[in-house]
Structures are given as structure tokens and as C-alpha cells.
Design an enzyme around this catalytic site. Structure first.
Site, short mmCIF file in Angstrom:
data_model
loop_
_atom_site.label_atom_id
_atom_site.label_comp_id
_atom_site.label_asym_id
_atom_site.label_seq_id
_atom_site.Cartn_x
_atom_site.Cartn_y
_atom_site.Cartn_z
N SER A 244 -29.37 -41.69 -0.38
CA SER A 244 -29.09 -41.22 -1.73
C SER A 244 -30.37 -41.26 -2.56
O SER A 244 -31.11 -42.25 -2.52
CB SER A 244 -27.98 -42.06 -2.39
OG SER A 244 -28.32 -43.43 -2.42
N GLY B 21 -31.03 -35.84 -5.52
CA GLY B 21 -30.01 -35.39 -4.59
C GLY B 21 -29.75 -36.39 -3.48
O GLY B 21 -29.67 -37.60 -3.71
N ASP C 237 -20.84 -45.44 -4.46
CA ASP C 237 -19.61 -45.81 -3.77
C ASP C 237 -18.70 -44.59 -3.60
O ASP C 237 -18.02 -44.45 -2.58
CB ASP C 237 -18.88 -46.90 -4.53
CG ASP C 237 -19.68 -48.19 -4.63
OD1 ASP C 237 -20.47 -48.47 -3.71
OD2 ASP C 237 -19.53 -48.90 -5.64
#
Length: 312
Positions: free
Chosen positions: A224, A229, A256
Site C-alpha cells: 500500500s 496507490g 484494513d
């Protein structure tokens, strides 16, 4: 029994509020607070449940905060295996500054888990019957829990015939990689920690991910990148998605939501490309909501149509 199981050794109750400006000394009159169940694995379970997955959350909980956490999780209809902890479950709190759009995130340390308590978390995982197909370990470790906790959990998952997904950082992540994992979801800072140097370019991101895969430490790396992006890498596939143009209300739980959607989608038989696209949309959808509300499926499916991934 649960097809998905999540493991959260350091859960929390998340309190969030807002105020026009954050300034020192003065009494700050905040908006009415909201409380959400928190901790990586719990949040992942919440997302899987919202998509219709069959999920069980394993976690320790103690004290008055632990009782509140139980109620908040129960309100979302998630099956739980809760280990009674002597220590009070922690709280985290987040303050959004309306004037600037900034968010201040205060993450408090968990109180120590006793050895019988963290061992019982692993025992509960091993005793899951019938065995789950997917196990997710997520979040930090509280004091008292050894760095190899997730490595032990990964070994148990392998014995159960389950794929193990992990989202953590530092020594616990490094130790678990020595056990061999199915998927990890580091952010760029955590990936640089593993590399021992700052990873400053897409070529370096891809090279580090492939190095972990070639050494047999993990099969899939989902990196991540925040406003840059995300990147997903396997031995023979890699794609990147650019961030969607969203003004965030809260950044809490975006990672999450990303992982929860990815686990659910892969567990439902989607291709890696389709699962990656959905996970990027879920991470973006979480930004639309206050507190630790996480993503809503309707927002995810709408944003999924706008998400573009490209081979790298």
C-alpha cells in the site's frame, strides 16, 4: 464453521471526534464522539462480514473497555472467540480538525498480555473446527507477546491447511517471513524497514517485493502506497493501481478495508487482478466515512468501476 479467521492480539476501542481547530492550552469543545471496534484483525473481520463472508475473530479482551469492545463487535454480528485478559483493553482516539481537514491520530499502547493469554489465542486458532481456509493476522503486538507470535500463528495455519495473510511491521513481520507466508500487506515505510534502506522508486518497490518472493518468504506482496496507490506482486505477475481522487473524512481503517476486501475476494475465487481492483476500491471507500466506519460495500462497488490497474 468460519471460512475466514482473523487474529488480533492488540485490539482497541476507537474513539473519534472533530473540532474546528486544535490549539494548545484551551479547553477544546469537541463534537459528539463515536466509538468503533478497532484493531487490524477485527477491522478485517468487519469488512469480510459486510461482504457476506463467514468469519470468526479471535482476540483477547479485558476490563470495562473489553466489555465495550465485545458489545461493539456483537453489534456487527461477527462470531468471536474471546480470550479473557487480565489487563484493560486499550483505546485509541482520533481528532479531525475541520478548519484544515487534518486528522490527528493518537494510538495508545496495549497493556501487557500474560503468557497464558497469548498462548490461548494460538490454541484457539489451532482448535478451529472445521479448519478455516484463510487466516489473517493483523495489528501490532502488545507488551508481553514475543516477536515470533505471528510466525507461530503462520505455522498453525499451515498445519490447518489454511493460507496465512499478515499485516504487521518491524520484528514481528520479519520473524513471520522466516516461517513463510501466503500474503503480506506492508506500507512503503514498513517495506523500507525490511529492505534496510529507503525504497524511493517503483523499480525499487518491485525489486524488493520480488526478492522476498524469490527467497520463498511470501507468495504475494500487496504494497500500500497511500496517495501513490498500491502495488501487488507475485512471482509472475505485478500490477499497480493509482489512488482514486477522494477527499478523505478519515484515513483510519483504509488499510484494513483494503486487506479485508482482498482476502474476501481471493477467498471467493476471484482472480488476483479482480481482487486487487476491489481492494483498492475498498481502501478508497473507507476514506469517505468518519471514525473507524471502514468501507461500505455500496461505495466499494461504485468505486470499483472507476479503479484502473495496469501491469508493471
Amino acid at each position: 464453521m468460519a471460512k475466514f479467521v482473523t487474529l488480533t492480539p492488540n485490539p482497541a476501542v476507537d474513539l473519534s471526534t472533530s473540532i474546528d481547530r486544535v490549539v494548545p492550552t484551551l479547553k477544546l469543545r469537541c463534537a459528539a464522539p463515536r466509538r468503533d471496534p478497532g484493531g487490524g484483525g477485527i477491522n478485517v473481520a468487519r469488512v469480510i462480514k459486510r461482504f457476506g463472508g463467514d468469519v470468526e475473530a479471535i482476540l483477547p479482551a479485558g476490563g470495562f473497555t473489553g466489555q465495550l469492545l465485545r458489545r461493539l463487535i456483537d453489534d456487527e454480528g461477527i462470531e468471536t472467540h474471546i480470550i479473557e485478559a487480565e489487563a484493560e483493553t486499550r483505546e485509541d482516539f482520533y481528532v479531525s480538525e475541520l478548519h484544515t481537514g487534518s486528522q490527528y491520530r493518537f494510538v495508545l499502547p496495549g497493556r501487557p498480555l500474560r503468557e497464558p493469554e497469548w498462548r490461548e489465542c494460538l490454541t484457539a486458532l489451532a482448535a478451529t473446527t472445521p479448519a478455516p481456509k484463510f487466516v489473517v493476522g493483523s495489528g501490532s503486538l502488545p507488551p508481553g507477546v514475543p516477536d515470533d507470535f505471528y510466525a507461530r500463528a503462520a505455522a498453525i495455519a499451515r498445519e490447518l491447511g489454511a493460507k496465512f495473510f499478515l499485516d504487521t511491521s518491524g520484528p514481528p513481520l520479519a520473524a513471520a517471513l522466516e516461517q513463510g507466508l501466503y500474503l503480506i500487506k506492508p506500507n512503503l515505510h514498513e517495506m523500507s524497514e525490511l529492505a534496510g534502506a529507503e525504497l524511493a522508486s517503483p523499480v525499487e518497490w518491485l525489486t524488493m517485493a520480488r526478492a522476498l518472493i524469490e527467497k520463498g518468504k511470501v507468495e504475494i506482496v500487496a504494497l500500500s502506497l497511500g496517495h501513490l496507490g498500491a502495488l501487488i506482486v507475485t512471482r509472475d505477475y505485478s500490477s499497480r493501481a493509482h489512488a482514486l481522487p477522494i477527499t478523505p473524512l478519515s484515513a483510519v481503517g483504509a488499510g484494513d478495508s483494503f486487506l479485508g476486501a482482498l482476502v474476501f475476494s481471493l477467498g471467493s475465487g476471484a482472480s488476483l487482478a479482480d481482487a486487487f481492483r476491489l481492494s483498492v476500491a475498498a481502501g478508497a471507500a473507507a476514506l469517505l466515512n468518519e471514525g473507524t466506519e471502514l468501507c461500505r460495500p455500496a461505495d466499494v462497488h461504485r468505486l470499483n468501476a472507476q479503479t484502473i490497474i495496469e501491469a508493471v
